[in-house]
Design a protein around this motif. Structure first.
Motif, short mmCIF file in Angstrom:
data_model
loop_
_atom_site.label_atom_id
_atom_site.label_comp_id
_atom_site.label_asym_id
_atom_site.label_seq_id
_atom_site.Cartn_x
_atom_site.Cartn_y
_atom_site.Cartn_z
N ARG A 14 21.00 45.46 -12.50
CA ARG A 14 21.53 46.84 -12.50
C ARG A 14 21.60 47.35 -13.71
O ARG A 14 21.52 48.32 -14.03
CB ARG A 14 22.98 46.73 -11.91
CG ARG A 14 23.24 46.51 -10.48
CD ARG A 14 23.37 47.75 -9.77
NE ARG A 14 22.94 47.53 -8.31
CZ ARG A 14 21.74 47.75 -7.60
NH1 ARG A 14 20.83 48.38 -8.08
NH2 ARG A 14 21.69 47.50 -6.38
N ILE A 37 23.37 40.46 -2.52
CA ILE A 37 22.12 40.70 -2.75
C ILE A 37 21.58 40.89 -4.04
O ILE A 37 22.03 41.34 -4.82
CB ILE A 37 21.50 42.33 -2.08
CG1 ILE A 37 22.21 42.46 -0.70
CG2 ILE A 37 20.23 42.69 -2.07
CD1 ILE A 37 21.38 41.50 0.39
N PRO A 38 20.82 39.92 -4.37
CA PRO A 38 20.38 39.54 -5.83
C PRO A 38 19.35 40.43 -6.24
O PRO A 38 18.78 41.31 -5.67
CB PRO A 38 20.00 38.16 -5.89
CG PRO A 38 19.44 37.95 -4.52
CD PRO A 38 20.04 38.86 -3.43
N GLU A 50 19.12 47.84 -1.11
CA GLU A 50 20.22 47.02 -1.08
C GLU A 50 20.97 46.97 0.21
O GLU A 50 21.37 46.14 1.04
CB GLU A 50 20.97 47.44 -2.17
CG GLU A 50 22.31 46.50 -2.45
CD GLU A 50 23.28 46.71 -3.33
OE1 GLU A 50 23.56 46.00 -4.43
OE2 GLU A 50 24.10 48.01 -3.33
N ASP A 58 27.30 42.34 -1.72
CA ASP A 58 27.83 42.08 -3.04
C ASP A 58 26.55 40.53 -3.18
O ASP A 58 26.65 40.38 -4.44
CB ASP A 58 29.17 41.14 -3.07
CG ASP A 58 30.00 42.46 -3.49
OD1 ASP A 58 29.78 43.46 -3.76
OD2 ASP A 58 31.17 42.14 -3.00
N TYR A 105 30.47 40.72 -10.09
CA TYR A 105 29.95 40.17 -11.41
C TYR A 105 28.93 40.56 -12.15
O TYR A 105 28.28 41.91 -11.79
CB TYR A 105 29.16 38.82 -10.91
CG TYR A 105 27.92 38.63 -10.12
CD1 TYR A 105 28.01 38.90 -8.81
CD2 TYR A 105 26.78 38.72 -10.89
CE1 TYR A 105 26.80 38.98 -8.17
CE2 TYR A 105 25.68 38.86 -10.06
CZ TYR A 105 25.66 39.07 -8.67
OH TYR A 105 24.38 39.00 -8.00
N THR A 143 17.11 45.11 -9.75
CA THR A 143 18.10 44.85 -8.48
C THR A 143 17.44 46.03 -7.45
O THR A 143 16.91 47.12 -7.92
CB THR A 143 19.54 45.12 -8.67
OG1 THR A 143 19.60 46.31 -9.77
CG2 THR A 143 20.29 44.04 -8.99
N PRO A 144 17.41 45.88 -6.25
CA PRO A 144 17.19 46.87 -5.28
C PRO A 144 17.68 48.13 -5.31
O PRO A 144 18.83 48.20 -5.70
CB PRO A 144 17.58 46.40 -3.95
CG PRO A 144 17.53 44.80 -3.94
CD PRO A 144 17.98 44.49 -5.54
N CYS A 145 16.77 49.26 -5.13
CA CYS A 145 17.61 50.61 -4.96
C CYS A 145 18.85 50.47 -4.28
O CYS A 145 18.97 49.70 -3.13
CB CYS A 145 16.51 51.55 -4.46
SG CYS A 145 15.85 51.39 -3.08
N SER A 146 19.88 51.28 -4.53
CA SER A 146 21.26 51.20 -3.59
C SER A 146 21.72 52.56 -3.87
O SER A 146 21.25 53.47 -4.47
CB SER A 146 22.20 50.32 -4.34
OG SER A 146 22.58 50.98 -5.66
N ASN A 194 27.48 44.19 -10.20
CA ASN A 194 26.22 44.04 -8.94
C ASN A 194 27.05 45.28 -8.26
O ASN A 194 26.13 45.89 -7.36
CB ASN A 194 26.61 42.86 -8.35
CG ASN A 194 27.90 42.56 -7.74
OD1 ASN A 194 28.76 42.69 -8.46
ND2 ASN A 194 27.98 42.15 -6.64
#
Lengths: 201, 201
Positions: A54, B132-133, B115, B130, A49, B94-97, A73
């Motif tokens: 991000r 994780i907000p 993430e 998917d 979504y 958003t969390p680092c990923s 996401n």
């Protein structure tokens, strides 16, 4: 996009449309000072979504405009902003909702708001209210105090005819509204127009 | 909370804990300038999760601190901030990923980041990547330019021993990290400490 047929979203309601890759969606404020909350899900897997967090992170700015990319996401491009005659949209607040109208506006029985209208439009795709994220709030004018972090919802900067054009970067289900929140649209509950130019006829 | 046993989250990792209503969670930066991404889900129905967009909207400010309430996507209180010796946390990114490390830091094979670490900690609860907000990014110092909307990730303002204490307002599964992103923690990948005071022994 003068060749594109326009459709009207009546005041305080929502619509869902399907876009293919490279389709272009134009969202127009026909009368000025109206907001359209937009969200999107990958058509093949709606667990993917549109992600404000991000998109803001990758753009390193709160306010996205021409040339900027809106990410999912999963960190994949969903939209590119191809044209933007307004230049100010919000990407930090959740859509107005029944509960928000009760808590912030003191309504005894809150209206569905953009959250409810997006969920109704997305119901055929199996997407319920819980999964409506922070939307890309087109034409919404939210100001921040850089010292205190205070948030102020101001009248939109959009004038009659202002528009934003988005190119789809993947197949998606997209939902959008004519916003129901007085604060967001300067208490002028108006319609929103949109049109789609298909990449493949 | 001097009577509470502390546990340590090693650098670049995550943990999940369960909280009951009125339990208190204290998150401590033991060495200074470290960030902990925190997210939460209702224990009885994990479709309800910690919502940055709702929390910012209801507080009318970006930066939450003592006395402020963190809301769920269903507009119900999840946490109240009871004490906060730092005063600056982020709730927009958003969390680092893995993908973020590849896109922003140019890593050829991104690390899991917050993430991935949150998702690993939440896997026993059936919550995948998917879902994780945007996290409540404790001690993360993100500045905004009020004119341009430019976002700058700055070194945390937290000094060694700074802490935030959160009261749980519903039964929850809570996950938190010691952040993996150099920008967020001034390139000082450090641990995070936490403790829980149970309302019912």
């Amino acid at each position: 996009m003068n060749d594109v047929a326009l459709e009207r979203i009546p005041p305080c309601s929502g619509r869902a449309v399907e876009l293919g890759t490279a389709d272009e969606l134009i969202v127009i404020d026909p009368m000025g000072q109206q907001v359209s909350d937009l969200t999107a899900f990958a058509r093949d897997d709606t667990a993917e979504y549109l992600s404000s967090g991000r998109s803001i992170d990758y753009a390193s700015k709160l306010w996205l405009s021409t040339g900027d990319v809106l990410y999912s996401n999963r960190s994949r491009p969903m939209f590119t902003i191809v044209e933007d005659t307004c230049g100010r949209h919000d990407f930090t607040l959740t859509p107005c909702s029944k509960r928000m109208f009760e808590l912030i506006y003191g309504e005894t029985e809150g209206r569905p708001g953009c959250e409810g209208n997006l969920a109704s439009a997305l119901a055929p795709y199996g997407i319920g209210t819980d999964r409506i994220p922070i939307a890309f709030n087109i034409f919404m004018n939210v100001a921040f105090d850089a010292i205190t972090g205070a948030v102020a919802v101001l009248p939109p900067l959009s004038r009659a005819g202002d528009s934003i054009r988005l190119r789809a970067e993947m197949p998606m289900v997209v939902a959008m509204t004519a916003c129901s929140a007085g604060q967001s649209n300067n208490f002028s509950y108006k319609p929103i127009d949109f049109g789609i130019r298909r990449a493949r006829a």
